[in-house]
Write an enzyme that holds these catalytic residues in place. Structure first.
Site, mmCIF file in Angstrom:
data_model
loop_
_atom_site.group_PDB
_atom_site.id
_atom_site.type_symbol
_atom_site.label_atom_id
_atom_site.label_comp_id
_atom_site.label_asym_id
_atom_site.label_seq_id
_atom_site.Cartn_x
_atom_site.Cartn_y
_atom_site.Cartn_z
ATOM 1 N N ASP A 335 1.194 -1.257 -0.395
ATOM 2 C CA ASP A 335 0.104 0.200 0.405
ATOM 3 C C ASP A 335 0.746 0.816 -0.183
ATOM 4 O O ASP A 335 2.190 1.424 0.956
ATOM 5 C CB ASP A 335 -0.758 0.444 1.274
ATOM 6 C CG ASP A 335 -1.861 1.429 1.852
ATOM 7 O OD1 ASP A 335 -2.121 1.440 0.405
ATOM 8 O OD2 ASP A 335 -2.013 1.793 2.316
ATOM 9 N N THR A 337 0.153 4.477 0.599
ATOM 10 C CA THR A 337 0.199 6.124 1.819
ATOM 11 C C THR A 337 0.929 4.256 3.177
ATOM 12 O O THR A 337 0.635 3.053 3.317
ATOM 13 C CB THR A 337 -0.718 5.917 2.090
ATOM 14 O OG1 THR A 337 -1.799 6.359 0.997
ATOM 15 C CG2 THR A 337 -0.673 7.400 3.241
ATOM 16 N N ASP A 595 -1.599 -0.523 6.672
ATOM 17 C CA ASP A 595 -1.376 0.420 8.082
ATOM 18 C C ASP A 595 -2.793 0.681 8.149
ATOM 19 O O ASP A 595 -3.536 1.013 9.132
ATOM 20 C CB ASP A 595 -0.690 1.454 8.115
ATOM 21 C CG ASP A 595 -0.582 2.646 6.989
ATOM 22 O OD1 ASP A 595 -1.264 2.295 6.377
ATOM 23 O OD2 ASP A 595 -0.003 3.328 7.500
#
Length: 839
Positions: A335, A337, A595
């Site tokens: 991911d 970000t 996250d």
């Protein structure tokens, strides 16, 4: 979205369109009968009420188990099938033979002790890191919100919720502000459920959007998640080919050992009319080496030390074989970000559209920033750039109507808010301006809020190509929570954000590329923008981007698209899950990092889930590996540790199983030729210690960067079987020659010494092959083992202790010659197997 409500029995109320819960077990009711919704207590419990509940034991005292208890560690290391067999044989030998024939028992005690100590050390590391990585829920007491440990929550506590927060105990919603809760970890359904005041919430679910608070109605072992934990402890292992392979090997060893041992017992005790104690000793000497007793121990030790090593790098391994699993991964899904970029962003520019006044746009953004008490990274960047007080600002909190301050902002207010949702791709706020005008604003993804042919998209595309993130501020018509609020919204301004790249991300991507691990960047952001960021970090194939809205739904076609492209944008949480499944359908071993809450489903389904320590509690709960230092650069260390474990255990497993094979064959040959078993237990204890036990311990913990390969059992047995056959044949040949050469008193001891010399030299050659490629310490290790055996042969009291004495010159040199021939055959066989099947 259809709201789901549950009555007190756990059944759906009329109007609900989805099933309530999977069957978690006959004795477990998935939704416990709830007490009547308590009166709303906006200030929470008082200090006195908390103390009273603690005194009554109404506290969430369920211990968080991140590893096995000390009792379980001792039990698992002591009470094993092979320890039982060896223990019985040890007791027998203590009564019928000298102490040196019982040395194998002391070795097992030492090995078991080492295993317990190492796993206990790993447990301490794991538990301490689990405490560090444990998120603390926010509880309101005496009107003050404070973070506390989950174990300190008491019945009736008012627990606040925000995006990404996990529901840690069962309760009833007291406050709700567009609260959406994902119960997929309980129900298996991915769609979030809207919660309003009075609705039940269950431990194990987590917030995906909005916020609120709930009153705890079930704590401790009465909570749903705690009852599930009683059914299946958190210490569960991901699939480990290493562990399952060793279990398979031990199963076959047991099957071979039983009939062979019975035949050996009959041969030594009945057929050969020897001294009873001597026969028992030689029988035990034939059975004990069949057991690869140290293999399981060394595997556990290698895993445990791996956990300790990674723990020093702030990497929490929640399931031990996860380090093995990541070493086998061939696709890593990232991911963007929080993985390639740091959490924060900066506003670099605001571009008014359609003649909008820049000062007016600035005021809208300034007020919009105060609409969400829990802003995401994008909104926080806007708050930092346009603080409500005109200076340094903090996120606003509390109340349904939040005033903005600073100049004209003092008379601007937020009358309603809609938090950001990864499903919608935008957030919203209803404002009352200084002149009393009401306006509704949306802030989010331009390609979602704008129509497909809008000319502004071209401008946005150019910004995306530079790796910049762009949000659109649009003025909507109608109510904020209207189903089609985004339709027809008037574009007002572009907010251009620059993401902070992680300085170590480029090196990590290069490492995976060098290791032939494919990297896929999967993000909810614009695909071109994500590709530009990945390109800056040197990701191979970063130019191959794909908007997930054009991703085929057919699993096979999706798998093809996944293999052909490297960057995917506008990916929904469900699509992330589907993409992982598509890759797995092509035989890939997939690791997923993330996250955010939108990563949870994919993390849960991936072969290995990796979460950042700063991520939501939900992601940390489902991940096998948590990077507590939030550094993506830690992953190469995990991969390297896994490869070290797999490569080294494969090496030492060959040593152990070579011994098992030659021991079984020697026993069979002894039975077939009706001769005394050539060895006493002390001889094989010496050989095992010098050619397997000591070197295997060092080899199992040595550096090893070999790429993990599948088919552990097959690869080990390809080398162990021919090596064991050659060792058994050479040893028995020396024994038969010695039986014809020696005669009279002491002949059996001389024959045993010659056979022991051959077996040691052949076993040493197997060790020398396995120790390759040579380094100074590997050469030193092999030389030290050879020197140890030489010392036994030349020191008189050691000769007596181990009953080893070479008699004459011809027979010992014959034993050496046979061993040299066997070594040459070993070299040829290993090279042939390597060419035929690959190393």
């Amino acid at each position: 979205m259809t709201q789901r409500a549950l009555d007190s029995s756990g059944e759906q109320t009329p109007g609900s369109s989805r099933p309530t819960m999977i069957d978690a077990g006959a004795e477990l009711d998935p939704v416990h009968p709830m007490e009547p919704p308590p009166a709303r207590r906006p200030d929470g419990l008082s200090t006195a009420e908390v103390a009273e509940r603690v005194a009554r034991g109404e506290v969430n005292d369920v211990p968080v188990r991140s590893s096995r208890s000390v009792t379980e560690i001792v039990r698992a290391n002591v009470f094993t099938r092979f320890n039982l067999i060896i223990g019985v044989l040890w007791v027998i030998m203590l009564f019928v033979a000298p102490i040196q024939d019982s040395l194998f028992g002391f070795v097992i005690v030492a090995n078991t002790g080492i295993g317990i100590i190492q796993e206990w050390r790993a447990k301490k590391t794991l538990d301490s890191l689990a405490v560090i990585g444990e998120a603390k829920p926010t509880v309101r007491r005496d009107g003050v919100a404070a973070e506390i440990s989950t174990s300190e929550i008491v019945l009736g506590d008012l627990v606040e919720l925000g995006p990404g927060d996990k529901v840690v105990v069962d309760g009833t919603v007291s406050e709700a502000d567009s609260l959406e809760i994902d119960e997929s970890l309980l129900t298996g359904e991915a769609d979030p459920v809207i919660k309003r005041a009075g609705d039940p919430v269950m431990s194990g679910s987590f917030v995906v959007a909005g916020g609120g608070a709930f009153t705890a109605t079930k704590v401790g072992r009465e909570a749903y998640a705690a009852q599930l934990a009683e059914e299946a402890s958190r210490f569960t292992l991901v699939h480990s080919e290493l562990r399952s392979g060793i279990s398979t090997i031990l199963k076959y060893v047991t099957w071979m050992m039983v009939p062979t041992a019975i035949g050996l017992i009959i041969s030594q005790l009945v057929v050969k009319d020897n001294n009873f104690k001597e026969s028992v000793a030689r029988t035990v000497g034939g059975i004990v080496p069949m057991i690869p007793e140290g293999l399981v121990l060394l595997t556990s030790v290698a895993f445990a030390i791996g956990v300790v090593r990674l723990g020093r790098k702030q990497c929490l391994v929640q399931e031990l074989p996860a380090i093995e699993g990541l070493a086998r991964v061939d696709v890593v899904c990232l991911d963007k970000t929080g993985t390639l970029t740091e959490g924060g962003m900066d506003v670099t520019e605001v571009r008014p559209l359609n003649g909008s006044d820049e000062a007016y746009v600035t005021q809208v953004l300034r007020t919009f920033g105060s609409s969400d008490p829990r802003p995401n990274a994008s909104l926080q960047a806007i708050i930092d750039a346009y603080p409500a007080n005109g200076g340094d600002a903090l996120p606003a909190s509390g109340g349904d109507t939040l005033p903005a301050s600073g100049g004209d902002a003092e008379s601007w207010t937020v009358t309603d808010a809609m938090p950001f949702s990864s499903a919608r791709k935008y957030s919203g706020a209803a404002l009352t301006e200084a002149d009393g005008t009401d306006s509704v604003w949306l802030l989010g993804a331009p390609d979602v809020l704008l129509s497909e042919g809008d000319a502004t998209l071209t401008e946005i595309e150019q910004l995306n190509e530079q790796g910049l993130r762009v949000l659109l501020l649009a003025r909507a018509e109608g109510e904020l929570d209207a189903p089609g609020a985004a339709a027809g919204a008037a574009p007002t301004a572009l907010v251009v954000l620059e993401q902070r790249l992680r300085p170590d991300a480029g090196d990590t991507l290069a490492y995976f590329a060098d290791q032939n691990v494919a990297t896929k960047v999967i993000s909810g952001d614009n695909a071109v923008s994500v590709g530009a960021v990945a390109g800056k970090l040197g990701l191979a194939g970063a130019e191959n981007t794909l908007d997930a809205r054009r991703l085929p739904t057919d699993p096979d076609e999706m798998a093809t698209a996944m293999e052909e492209n490297a960057v995917f944008g506008r990916v929904t949480p469900q699509q992330k899950r589907d993409m992982v499944a598509a890759l797995q359908s092509r035989g890939h071993t997939v690791a997923m990092t993330g996250d955010g809450v939108n990563d949870v489903l994919a993390l849960k389904d991936a072969d290995i889930g990796v979460s950042m320590g700063s991520g939501s509690e939900a992601t940390r709960a489902v991940a096998q590996i948590v990077l507590l230092n939030n550094s993506f650069a830690t992953l190469p260390s995990v991969v390297a540790e896994g490869r070290r474990v797999i490569g080294n255990i494969t090496r030492v497993a060959t040593l152990f199983l070579t011994k098992t094979v030659y021991s079984v064959l020697l026993a069979i040959l002894v039975v077939c030729f009706q001769v005394e078993y050539p060895f006493l237990p002390r001889h094989l204890t010496l050989l095992s210690t010098l050619t397997i036990g000591v070197p295997a311990f060092f080899l199992a913990l040595a550096p090893n960067k070999e790429r993990a390969q599948p088919h552990f059992v097959r690869r080990v047995m390809r080398y162990a079987i021919p090596s064991g056959v050659i060792a058994a044949a050479a040893t028995f040949a020396t024994y038969l020659v010695a039986r014809h050469y020696y005669s009279g008193e002491g002949a059996l001891e001389a024959e045993t010494s010659a056979a022991t010399l051959t077996l040691f030299l052949v076993s040493m050659w197997v060790l020398a092959i396995i120790a390759r490629p040579y380094t100074w310490w590997r050469v030193g290790l092999v030389a030290a083992m050879g020197l140890g055996f030489l010392i036994v042969l030349v020191v008189p009291w050691l000769q007596d202790f181990f009953a080893l004495k070479l008699v004459g010159a011809p027979m010992p040199w014959t034993a050496v010659g046979i061993a040299v021939a066997a070594a040459a055959l070993l070299e040829f066989t290993w090279r042939w197997v390597g060419r035929r099947f690959g190393m």
